[in-house]
Design an enzyme around this catalytic site. Structure first.
Site, PDB file in Angstrom:
ATOM      1  N   LYS A   1      29.512  -0.672  -9.905  1.00  0.00           N
ATOM      2  CA  LYS A   1      28.161  -1.203 -10.140  1.00  0.00           C
ATOM      3  C   LYS A   1      27.134  -0.087 -10.029  1.00  0.00           C
ATOM      4  O   LYS A   1      26.267   0.068 -10.896  1.00  0.00           O
ATOM      5  CB  LYS A   1      27.834  -2.282  -9.109  1.00  0.00           C
ATOM      6  CG  LYS A   1      26.365  -2.651  -9.034  1.00  0.00           C
ATOM      7  CD  LYS A   1      26.047  -3.702  -8.003  1.00  0.00           C
ATOM      8  CE  LYS A   1      25.735  -3.157  -6.666  1.00  0.00           C
ATOM      9  NZ  LYS A   1      24.380  -2.577  -6.503  1.00  0.00           N
ATOM     10  N   ASN A   2      27.271   0.756  -8.996  1.00  0.00           N
ATOM     11  CA  ASN A   2      26.236   1.758  -8.730  1.00  0.00           C
ATOM     12  C   ASN A   2      26.334   2.969  -9.640  1.00  0.00           C
ATOM     13  O   ASN A   2      25.481   3.854  -9.589  1.00  0.00           O
ATOM     14  CB  ASN A   2      26.268   2.167  -7.265  1.00  0.00           C
ATOM     15  CG  ASN A   2      25.804   1.016  -6.375  1.00  0.00           C
ATOM     16  OD1 ASN A   2      25.305   0.003  -6.888  1.00  0.00           O
ATOM     17  ND2 ASN A   2      26.009   1.135  -5.091  1.00  0.00           N
TER      18      ASN A   2
ATOM     19  N   CYS B   1      13.903  -5.832  -0.019  1.00  0.00           N
ATOM     20  CA  CYS B   1      14.978  -6.812   0.093  1.00  0.00           C
ATOM     21  C   CYS B   1      15.415  -6.811   1.549  1.00  0.00           C
ATOM     22  O   CYS B   1      14.839  -6.136   2.389  1.00  0.00           O
ATOM     23  CB  CYS B   1      16.134  -6.424  -0.813  1.00  0.00           C
ATOM     24  SG  CYS B   1      16.886  -4.912  -0.283  1.00  0.00           S
TER      25      CYS B   1
ATOM     26  N   ARG C   1      12.554  -0.661   1.088  1.00  0.00           N
ATOM     27  CA  ARG C   1      13.039  -0.040  -0.161  1.00  0.00           C
ATOM     28  C   ARG C   1      11.889   0.626  -0.940  1.00  0.00           C
ATOM     29  O   ARG C   1      11.589   0.278  -2.054  1.00  0.00           O
ATOM     30  CB  ARG C   1      13.759  -1.064  -1.046  1.00  0.00           C
ATOM     31  CG  ARG C   1      14.848  -1.845  -0.385  1.00  0.00           C
ATOM     32  CD  ARG C   1      16.055  -1.022   0.047  1.00  0.00           C
ATOM     33  NE  ARG C   1      16.840  -0.495  -1.023  1.00  0.00           N
ATOM     34  CZ  ARG C   1      17.829  -1.151  -1.647  1.00  0.00           C
ATOM     35  NH1 ARG C   1      18.064  -2.394  -1.323  1.00  0.00           N
ATOM     36  NH2 ARG C   1      18.536  -0.581  -2.605  1.00  0.00           N
TER      37      ARG C   1
ATOM     38  N   ASP D   1      27.155   1.153   2.421  1.00  0.00           N
ATOM     39  CA  ASP D   1      27.587  -0.097   1.783  1.00  0.00           C
ATOM     40  C   ASP D   1      28.911  -0.601   2.350  1.00  0.00           C
ATOM     41  O   ASP D   1      29.239  -1.777   2.207  1.00  0.00           O
ATOM     42  CB  ASP D   1      27.740   0.098   0.268  1.00  0.00           C
ATOM     43  CG  ASP D   1      26.409   0.408  -0.384  1.00  0.00           C
ATOM     44  OD1 ASP D   1      26.415   0.905  -1.520  1.00  0.00           O
ATOM     45  OD2 ASP D   1      25.364   0.185   0.257  1.00  0.00           O
TER      46      ASP D   1
ATOM     47  N   ARG E   1      26.224 -10.330  -7.461  1.00  0.00           N
ATOM     48  CA  ARG E   1      25.514  -9.141  -7.965  1.00  0.00           C
ATOM     49  C   ARG E   1      26.465  -7.952  -8.038  1.00  0.00           C
ATOM     50  O   ARG E   1      26.305  -7.068  -8.868  1.00  0.00           O
ATOM     51  CB  ARG E   1      24.345  -8.793  -7.038  1.00  0.00           C
ATOM     52  CG  ARG E   1      23.129  -9.684  -7.155  1.00  0.00           C
ATOM     53  CD  ARG E   1      21.977  -9.106  -6.359  1.00  0.00           C
ATOM     54  NE  ARG E   1      21.865  -7.686  -6.623  1.00  0.00           N
ATOM     55  CZ  ARG E   1      21.678  -6.777  -5.667  1.00  0.00           C
ATOM     56  NH1 ARG E   1      21.587  -7.135  -4.404  1.00  0.00           N
ATOM     57  NH2 ARG E   1      21.581  -5.495  -5.978  1.00  0.00           N
TER      58      ARG E   1
HETATM   59  C1  EPZ Z   1      21.623   3.215  -3.829  1.00  0.00           C
HETATM   60  O1  EPZ Z   1      20.434   2.534  -3.492  1.00  0.00           O
HETATM   61  C2  EPZ Z   1      22.679   2.136  -4.006  1.00  0.00           C
HETATM   62  N1  EPZ Z   1      22.277   1.242  -5.087  1.00  0.00           N
HETATM   63  C3  EPZ Z   1      22.816   1.336  -2.699  1.00  0.00           C
HETATM   64  O2  EPZ Z   1      23.844   0.366  -2.876  1.00  0.00           O
HETATM   65  C4  EPZ Z   1      23.234   2.312  -1.603  1.00  0.00           C
HETATM   66  O3  EPZ Z   1      23.314   1.611  -0.378  1.00  0.00           O
HETATM   67  C5  EPZ Z   1      22.179   3.427  -1.483  1.00  0.00           C
HETATM   68  O4  EPZ Z   1      22.036   4.086  -2.770  1.00  0.00           O
HETATM   69  C6  EPZ Z   1      22.554   4.459  -0.450  1.00  0.00           C
HETATM   70  O5  EPZ Z   1      23.762   5.012  -0.749  1.00  0.00           O
HETATM   71  C7  EPZ Z   1      22.503   1.631  -6.366  1.00  0.00           C
HETATM   72  O6  EPZ Z   1      22.980   2.724  -6.616  1.00  0.00           O
HETATM   73  C8  EPZ Z   1      22.117   0.662  -7.443  1.00  0.00           C
HETATM   74  P1  EPZ Z   1      18.475   5.408  -1.629  1.00  0.00           P
HETATM   75  P2  EPZ Z   1      19.020   3.333  -3.486  1.00  0.00           P
HETATM   76  O7  EPZ Z   1      17.306   5.737  -2.494  1.00  0.00           O
HETATM   77  O8  EPZ Z   1      19.029   4.381  -4.540  1.00  0.00           O
HETATM   78  C9  EPZ Z   1      14.839   5.514   1.445  1.00  0.00           C
HETATM   79  C10 EPZ Z   1      24.747  -1.809  -2.853  1.00  0.00           C
HETATM   80  O9  EPZ Z   1      25.001  -2.620  -1.948  1.00  0.00           O
HETATM   81  N2  EPZ Z   1      13.982   5.809   0.286  1.00  0.00           N
HETATM   82  O10 EPZ Z   1      19.584   6.411  -1.524  1.00  0.00           O
HETATM   83  O11 EPZ Z   1      17.932   2.327  -3.493  1.00  0.00           O
HETATM   84  C11 EPZ Z   1      15.422   4.112   1.379  1.00  0.00           C
HETATM   85  O12 EPZ Z   1      14.505   3.172   1.904  1.00  0.00           O
HETATM   86  C12 EPZ Z   1      23.455  -1.028  -2.800  1.00  0.00           C
HETATM   87  O13 EPZ Z   1      25.478  -1.564  -3.832  1.00  0.00           O
HETATM   88  C13 EPZ Z   1      12.649   6.135   0.490  1.00  0.00           C
HETATM   89  O14 EPZ Z   1      12.169   6.156   1.622  1.00  0.00           O
HETATM   90  O15 EPZ Z   1      19.088   4.014  -2.046  1.00  0.00           O
HETATM   91  C14 EPZ Z   1      16.665   4.235   2.224  1.00  0.00           C
HETATM   92  O16 EPZ Z   1      16.309   4.106   3.579  1.00  0.00           O
HETATM   93  C15 EPZ Z   1      22.640  -1.349  -1.544  1.00  0.00           C
HETATM   94  N3  EPZ Z   1      11.847   6.424  -0.580  1.00  0.00           N
HETATM   95  C16 EPZ Z   1      17.122   5.683   1.966  1.00  0.00           C
HETATM   96  O17 EPZ Z   1      15.985   6.365   1.410  1.00  0.00           O
HETATM   97  C17 EPZ Z   1      12.347   6.421  -1.867  1.00  0.00           C
HETATM   98  O18 EPZ Z   1      11.578   6.714  -2.807  1.00  0.00           O
HETATM   99  C18 EPZ Z   1      18.275   5.801   0.974  1.00  0.00           C
HETATM  100  O19 EPZ Z   1      17.917   5.043  -0.170  1.00  0.00           O
HETATM  101  C19 EPZ Z   1      13.705   6.087  -2.061  1.00  0.00           C
HETATM  102  C20 EPZ Z   1      14.513   5.796  -0.972  1.00  0.00           C
END
Ligand code: EPZ
Length: 431
Positions: free
Chosen positions: A22-23, A115, A120, A304, A396
């Protein structure tokens, strides 16, 4: 609204194949906006994929899904806006922003909304795009972006973000000049995106390391690509086999993408037979509690998979500790697991578990995707009947979980619950 009904306590036996990631497929679908006809194979049948295809159609593409293949092509019509409702249907809809800007030089989207996992934010996405020459105005929930000309830049992320890394890559591939992304996310899904973009004629290198180099090109063409296996879906099946006991062989997977998960399952006493594209897991006797599980950006322990290993640890002998360092609130499933007799306490980012002899089936509700998967695992390993509400969260990220786990011997079925029936049940419970 669908629920899952489960009669637990049975071992899982047999073989299954891992779905496409998915990711990985979501950013690849966003990237297909930049081509002139793409076929994406091993595409999982998920509600998030359906939302992504709807966004592509909204942006002017034809986008179809059939027999595991998504086909995306331009129609000559180009739109640059994604309405609020559509943005809110999928957290990672923001991943389309970089691609729309690369194609059209402007974009109108909405904040994707938080969420259960936490607020996020997307500040890192927007900062990276501004460095590439995008002018951004925000008005309440709306984000308006203009880029007269995207120009290559040096982007240094303060912390690791998968989505922000992907958005920067998508915006930079057609920019003028070179882009260097430092402190980039290193997930396998980032490497898969690089491979797909390069098949389309892009010039990207370094994915998988923390420095990604992109040379902007003038245009991209179409490509055919097969998405990597879903390492979290694989971890889900293996965690379920560990929790329930039995003997499961998982094919079409990439053990090299899930080394930390396999290490924890081995620590818990699972017998693993690992080959380049399959993992066989046997669990006889009681699991042992794993050493502390501390989530981190890849190649650390994946956030995850934390709820999944937690579910397997509930009946393990001994105590275990989980530290969730990526998201602020990834323990929404804990109160529901307690209903099944789990002995867990949480404080901030830390969860501590004392293994119990057995779980007892209960009525529980999923609040997010991986927490919901953890509830399914716990219910399949518990004694007796469980009802897991909130199937929409689980759908999802998992293709037909009742078929997947049913094929391995779990007594699980999906049931549609009319809202009236649910309201009546809630009223009864309130009396
Ligand atoms: C991706 O989410 C994945 N989703 C998530 O999988 C996964 O848990 C996550 O990466 C971490 O590995 C997809 O790829 C579609 P991040 P993403 O940006 O990109 C903070 C699942 O269950 N952050 O790496 O949204 C954020 O709040 C999902 O399949 C900021 O502060 O995650 C988090 O604490 C859940 N500012 C951390 O960084 C930003 O602009 C990591 O988030 C962006 C992120």
């Amino acid at each position: 609204m669908d629920i899952f009904e489960i009669n637990g306590g049975k071992p899982l036996c047999g073989s299954a194949a891992v779905q496409g990631s998915k990711n990985s497929v979501l950013p690849i679908l966003a990237a297909s906006l930049l081509g002139d006809g793409c076929e994406i194979e091993n595409c999982p049948a998920l509600s998030d994929v359906d939302v992504a295809l709807r966004i592509l159609r909204r942006l002017g593409c034809s986008a179809e899904f059939k027999n595991g293949v998504a086909t995306v092509a331009p129609t000559g019509r180009e739109a640059v806006d994604i309405p609020d409702g559509l943005m809110r249907e999928m957290r990672s809809s923001v991943i389309f922003l970089g691609a729309v800007l690369a194609r059209s030089g402007e974009a109108e989207i909405y904040f994707p909304g938080g969420c259960r996992l936490g607020p996020r934010p997307i500040d890192m996405h927007l900062d990276a795009l501004e460095k590439l020459g995008v002018e951004i105005e925000t008005d309440g929930g709306r984000i308006s972006c203009r880029a007269h000309k995207l120009r290559g830049a040096q982007i240094n992320f303060d912390s690791v973000s998968v989505g922000a890394t992907e958005n920067a890559m998508l915006a930079a591939v057609l920019a003028e000049g070179e882009t260097l992304i430092s402190n980039a996310a290193r997930e396998p899904e980032i490497v898969d995106l690089q491979d797909f973009l390069n098949k389309m004629g892009a010039c990207v290198s370094g994915a998988g390391s923390n420095v990604i180099h992109i040379k902007g090109v003038r245009r991209l063409h179409g490509a055919r690509h097969s998405v990597i296996p879903d390492r979290i879906a694989a971890a889900t099946v293996l965690s379920a086999a560990a929790a329930c006991g039995g003997n499961v062989e998982l094919g079409r997977c990439r053990p090299d993408h899930m080394e930390t998960v396999l290490k924890s399952l081995h620590e818990m006493g699972c017998e693993l037979e690992i080959k380049p594209d399959s993992v066989a897991l046997k669990r006889r006797g009681r699991l042992k509690a794993p050493r502390p599980i501390v989530t981190a950006a890849y190649p650390g322990f994946p956030t995850d998979a934390q709820p999944l290993l937690m579910a397997a640890g509930l009946t393990a002998e001994g105590s275990s500790v989980f530290v969730e360092n990526i998201f602020e609130n990834r323990y929404a499933q804990v109160p529901e697991l307690r209903r099944m007799g789990a002995d867990i306490i949480t404080s901030g980012r830390v969860a501590a578990i004392v293994g119990v002899e057995r779980l007892i089936g209960a009525e529980v509700e999923a609040a997010d995707l991986r927490g919901g998967a953890a509830l399914l695992i716990a219910a399949m390993s518990a004694e007796g009947y469980s009802r897991v509400a909130g199937a929409k969260h689980i759908d999802r990220g998992y293709e037909c979980p009742e078929e997947l786990f049913g094929s391995l011997g779990a007594k699980i079925k999906r049931k549609e619950v009319k809202d009236s029936e649910r309201q009546q049940k809630e009223q009864t419970q309130e009396r």
